[in-house]
Design an enzyme around this catalytic site. Structure first.
Site, mmCIF file in Angstrom:
data_model
loop_
_atom_site.group_PDB
_atom_site.id
_atom_site.type_symbol
_atom_site.label_atom_id
_atom_site.label_comp_id
_atom_site.label_asym_id
_atom_site.label_seq_id
_atom_site.Cartn_x
_atom_site.Cartn_y
_atom_site.Cartn_z
ATOM 1 N N GLY A 11 7.056 -2.365 -39.923
ATOM 2 C CA GLY A 11 7.359 -1.032 -40.473
ATOM 3 C C GLY A 11 8.362 -0.311 -39.590
ATOM 4 N N ARG A 21 20.519 1.942 -29.758
ATOM 5 C CA ARG A 21 21.689 2.495 -29.049
ATOM 6 C C ARG A 21 21.543 2.299 -27.534
ATOM 7 N NH1 ARG A 21 22.164 7.299 -26.431
ATOM 8 N NH2 ARG A 21 24.223 8.320 -26.334
ATOM 9 N N ARG A 72 9.305 -7.711 -43.095
ATOM 10 C CA ARG A 72 8.167 -8.554 -42.724
ATOM 11 C C ARG A 72 8.581 -9.954 -43.167
ATOM 12 N NH1 ARG A 72 5.222 -3.588 -44.094
ATOM 13 N NH2 ARG A 72 4.548 -2.807 -42.055
ATOM 14 N N ASP A 103 2.330 -4.940 -32.976
ATOM 15 C CA ASP A 103 1.627 -6.123 -32.469
ATOM 16 C C ASP A 103 2.080 -7.416 -33.144
ATOM 17 O OD1 ASP A 103 0.110 -4.842 -30.593
ATOM 18 O OD2 ASP A 103 -1.634 -4.580 -31.876
ATOM 19 N N SER A 105 4.963 -8.131 -34.553
ATOM 20 C CA SER A 105 6.299 -8.486 -34.070
ATOM 21 C C SER A 105 6.234 -9.063 -32.651
ATOM 22 C CB SER A 105 7.198 -7.240 -34.076
ATOM 23 O OG SER A 105 7.216 -6.686 -35.372
ATOM 24 N N THR A 125 5.989 2.182 -33.635
ATOM 25 C CA THR A 125 5.177 2.387 -34.844
ATOM 26 C C THR A 125 4.690 3.824 -34.844
ATOM 27 O OG1 THR A 125 3.038 1.968 -35.894
ATOM 28 C CG2 THR A 125 3.220 1.249 -33.635
ATOM 29 N N ASP A 127 2.017 4.800 -35.965
ATOM 30 C CA ASP A 127 0.552 4.851 -35.841
ATOM 31 C C ASP A 127 0.058 5.017 -34.396
ATOM 32 O OD1 ASP A 127 0.500 4.435 -38.534
ATOM 33 O OD2 ASP A 127 -0.352 2.423 -38.468
ATOM 34 N N ASP A 129 -0.763 2.733 -32.391
ATOM 35 C CA ASP A 129 -1.966 1.908 -32.276
ATOM 36 C C ASP A 129 -1.741 0.641 -31.445
ATOM 37 O OD1 ASP A 129 -0.315 0.658 -34.086
ATOM 38 O OD2 ASP A 129 -1.859 0.242 -35.564
ATOM 39 N N ARG A 154 -0.968 24.440 -46.671
ATOM 40 C CA ARG A 154 -1.862 25.525 -46.258
ATOM 41 C C ARG A 154 -1.503 26.843 -46.953
ATOM 42 N NH1 ARG A 154 -3.899 25.902 -41.087
ATOM 43 N NH2 ARG A 154 -4.826 27.900 -40.576
ATOM 44 N N MET A 169 -0.821 9.019 -42.599
ATOM 45 C CA MET A 169 -0.761 7.572 -42.362
ATOM 46 C C MET A 169 -1.634 7.157 -41.177
ATOM 47 S SD MET A 169 2.969 6.040 -43.271
ATOM 48 C CE MET A 169 3.229 5.375 -44.909
ATOM 49 N N ARG A 171 -3.086 3.070 -40.744
ATOM 50 C CA ARG A 171 -3.775 1.985 -41.453
ATOM 51 C C ARG A 171 -5.145 1.708 -40.862
ATOM 52 N NH1 ARG A 171 0.178 -2.848 -42.522
ATOM 53 N NH2 ARG A 171 0.963 -1.932 -40.605
ATOM 54 N N HIS A 249 5.024 8.018 -47.225
ATOM 55 C CA HIS A 249 6.168 7.567 -46.426
ATOM 56 C C HIS A 249 7.081 8.685 -45.938
ATOM 57 C CE1 HIS A 249 4.808 3.682 -47.880
ATOM 58 N NE2 HIS A 249 5.493 3.169 -46.877
HETATM 59 P P1 ADP Z 1 4.103 -4.961 -36.854
HETATM 60 O O1 ADP Z 1 5.059 -5.586 -35.926
HETATM 61 O O2 ADP Z 1 4.463 -3.555 -37.184
HETATM 62 O O3 ADP Z 1 2.656 -5.126 -36.394
HETATM 63 P P2 ADP Z 1 3.681 -7.028 -38.885
HETATM 64 O O4 ADP Z 1 2.270 -7.310 -38.477
HETATM 65 O O5 ADP Z 1 3.977 -6.931 -40.338
HETATM 66 O O6 ADP Z 1 4.246 -5.661 -38.266
HETATM 67 O O7 ADP Z 1 4.593 -8.151 -38.218
HETATM 68 C C1 ADP Z 1 5.986 -8.136 -38.383
HETATM 69 C C2 ADP Z 1 6.510 -9.545 -38.433
HETATM 70 O O8 ADP Z 1 6.232 -10.207 -37.186
HETATM 71 C C3 ADP Z 1 5.876 -10.455 -39.471
HETATM 72 O O9 ADP Z 1 6.428 -10.296 -40.753
HETATM 73 C C4 ADP Z 1 6.185 -11.831 -38.918
HETATM 74 O O10 ADP Z 1 7.529 -12.201 -39.183
HETATM 75 C C5 ADP Z 1 6.033 -11.600 -37.422
HETATM 76 N N1 ADP Z 1 4.688 -12.000 -37.011
HETATM 77 C C6 ADP Z 1 3.545 -11.351 -37.241
HETATM 78 N N2 ADP Z 1 2.474 -12.037 -36.763
HETATM 79 C C7 ADP Z 1 2.980 -13.184 -36.246
HETATM 80 C C8 ADP Z 1 2.407 -14.324 -35.610
HETATM 81 N N3 ADP Z 1 1.084 -14.444 -35.408
HETATM 82 N N4 ADP Z 1 3.244 -15.290 -35.183
HETATM 83 C C9 ADP Z 1 4.571 -15.196 -35.368
HETATM 84 N N5 ADP Z 1 5.167 -14.149 -35.965
HETATM 85 C C10 ADP Z 1 4.403 -13.157 -36.401
HETATM 86 O O1 F6P Z 2 2.116 0.886 -39.406
HETATM 87 C C1 F6P Z 2 2.835 1.991 -39.871
HETATM 88 C C2 F6P Z 2 2.470 2.296 -41.299
HETATM 89 O O2 F6P Z 2 3.247 3.389 -41.734
HETATM 90 C C3 F6P Z 2 0.980 2.558 -41.556
HETATM 91 O O3 F6P Z 2 0.579 3.855 -41.194
HETATM 92 C C4 F6P Z 2 0.880 2.281 -43.029
HETATM 93 O O4 F6P Z 2 -0.405 1.900 -43.387
HETATM 94 C C5 F6P Z 2 1.835 1.138 -43.210
HETATM 95 O O5 F6P Z 2 2.776 1.196 -42.158
HETATM 96 C C6 F6P Z 2 2.560 1.163 -44.534
HETATM 97 O O6 F6P Z 2 3.365 0.036 -44.627
HETATM 98 P P1 F6P Z 2 4.389 -0.189 -45.831
HETATM 99 O O7 F6P Z 2 5.552 0.721 -45.617
HETATM 100 O O8 F6P Z 2 4.745 -1.617 -45.754
HETATM 101 O O9 F6P Z 2 3.639 0.180 -47.074
#
Ligand code: ADP
Ligand code: F6P
Length: 319
Positions: A11, A21, A72, A103, A105, A125, A127, A129, A154, A169, A171, A249
């Protein structure tokens, strides 16, 4: 280290552009070549690279989103996808990559590191998190946007003596909900880290109504879900007209705040310094105001907990 790549993945988050940059300009000042990889890990697989110089990243520090696009990439998780990504890096003389994302990524970055491409992660992110770091790029902007939107809600809740239930937001995490809830003076804040207690919400509304409160804001983190049902229950049990709003969003876009631009610049700078020293498999983190780095494997194993004192404070002042 001669050439580095940058990619944004998962995201998007406001401040990613400011981080790009910073990476580009730090790399250039160290004499490194820089390639932008478009559309996250898909760009590595497809060889979608662009050469970047100091001017390529002009006028983006103030812009939300990511000008490198993000995605993704399920394909990257396959052996074939990863092999193509590594092959394309080698073909393009990319020795190291700065990966901006969450995480998921960073798991991808770990896989690349293990295949000989040096990687440094930057936590991005809204979040907030990611356990290893107190702060992730985008969090402050998202919260400020949410506060601005909820202030508007409000106004109308006040004019009509209504209750407004607003979903923000988050998740799996209630950090946006907790902070914005405090900042807008919410009567109740529901986060996924704590069990949903509708009796508590109803009692808070009824108790504060007894002392003259006439409009109410309830903030619900996305991870809780079901705000239509929550609103219906509030209306049925209190008799107060209750409206539900999902902010969605809108929280992910917009010009990054000062904090996000500053942290993005600091983290981008730190990431390139590490790559330039040949360091790999680290994620840039923030503790208090200090920037440091952590091993990606260790970072991925950490757990983040919500601040219970802050939850208690929010409850104590909502009277
Ligand atoms: P975020 O980085 O925000 O947690 P995602 O969990 O969607 O978002 O992960 C982003 C991308 O990172 C995934 O679409 C994939 O290409 C890669 N990725 C996620 N998990 C793994 C994994 N276990 N091993 C390799 N690549 C991963
Ligand atoms: O992780 C960031 C976030 O905005 C979450 O708060 C939300 O649940 C999710 O991404 C939404 O993802 P997408 O834009 O793929 O619907």
């Amino acid at each position: 280290m001669k050439n580095i790549g940058i990619l944004t993945s998962g995201g998007d988050a406001p401040g990613m552009n400011a981080a790009i940059r910073s990476v580009v300009r730090t790399a250039i000042s160290l004499g490194l070549g820089v390639k932008g990889v478009r559309k996250g890990y898909n760009g590595l697989i497809d060889g979608d690279f662009i050469d970047l110089d100091a001017r390529s990243v002009s006028d983006i520090i103030n812009r939300g989103g990511t000008f490198l696009y993000t995605a993704r990439s399920p394909k990257f998780k396959t052996e074939e996808g990863m092999a193509r990504a590594v092959e394309n890096c080698k073909k393009n003389n990319i020795d190291g990559i700065v990966v901006m994302g969450g995480d998921g990524s960073f798991r991808g970055a770990l896989d690349l590191s293990e295949r000989g491409i040096k990687c440094i992660g930057i936590p991005c992110t809204i979040d907030n998190d990611i356990a290893a770091t107190d702060y992730t790029i985008g969090f402050d902007t998202a919260m400020n946007t949410a506060v601005e939107m909820i202030d508007r809600i409000r106004d109308t809740a006040q004019s009509h003596d209504r209750c407004s239930v607003v979903e923000v937001m988050g998740r799996h995490a209630g950090y946006i909900a907790l902070n914005t809830g405090i900042a807008v003076g919410a009567t109740a804040i529901l986060v996924p880290e704590a069990p949903l207690d509708m009796d508590y919400v109803i009692n808070k509304i009824l108790e504060t109504q007894k002392t003259g409160k006439q409009h109410f804001i309830v903030i619900v983190a996305e991870g809780i879900g079901g705000i239509a049902d929550i609103s219906k229950e509030i209306e049925e049990r209190t008799g107060i007209v209750t409206k539900a709003t999902v902010l969605g969003h809108v929280q992910r876009g917009g010009n990054p705040t000062l904090r996000d631009r500053l942290v993005a610049t600091q983290m981008g700078y730190a990431a390139v310094q590490l790559l330039n020293k040949g360091v790999t498999n680290r994620v840039i983190c923030m503790k208090g105001e200090k920037i440091y780095d952590e091993d990606i494997v260790a970072a991925l194993q950490m757990k983040k907990s919500i601040d219970c004192d802050l939850i208690k404070m929010a409850e104590d002042v909502a009277i």
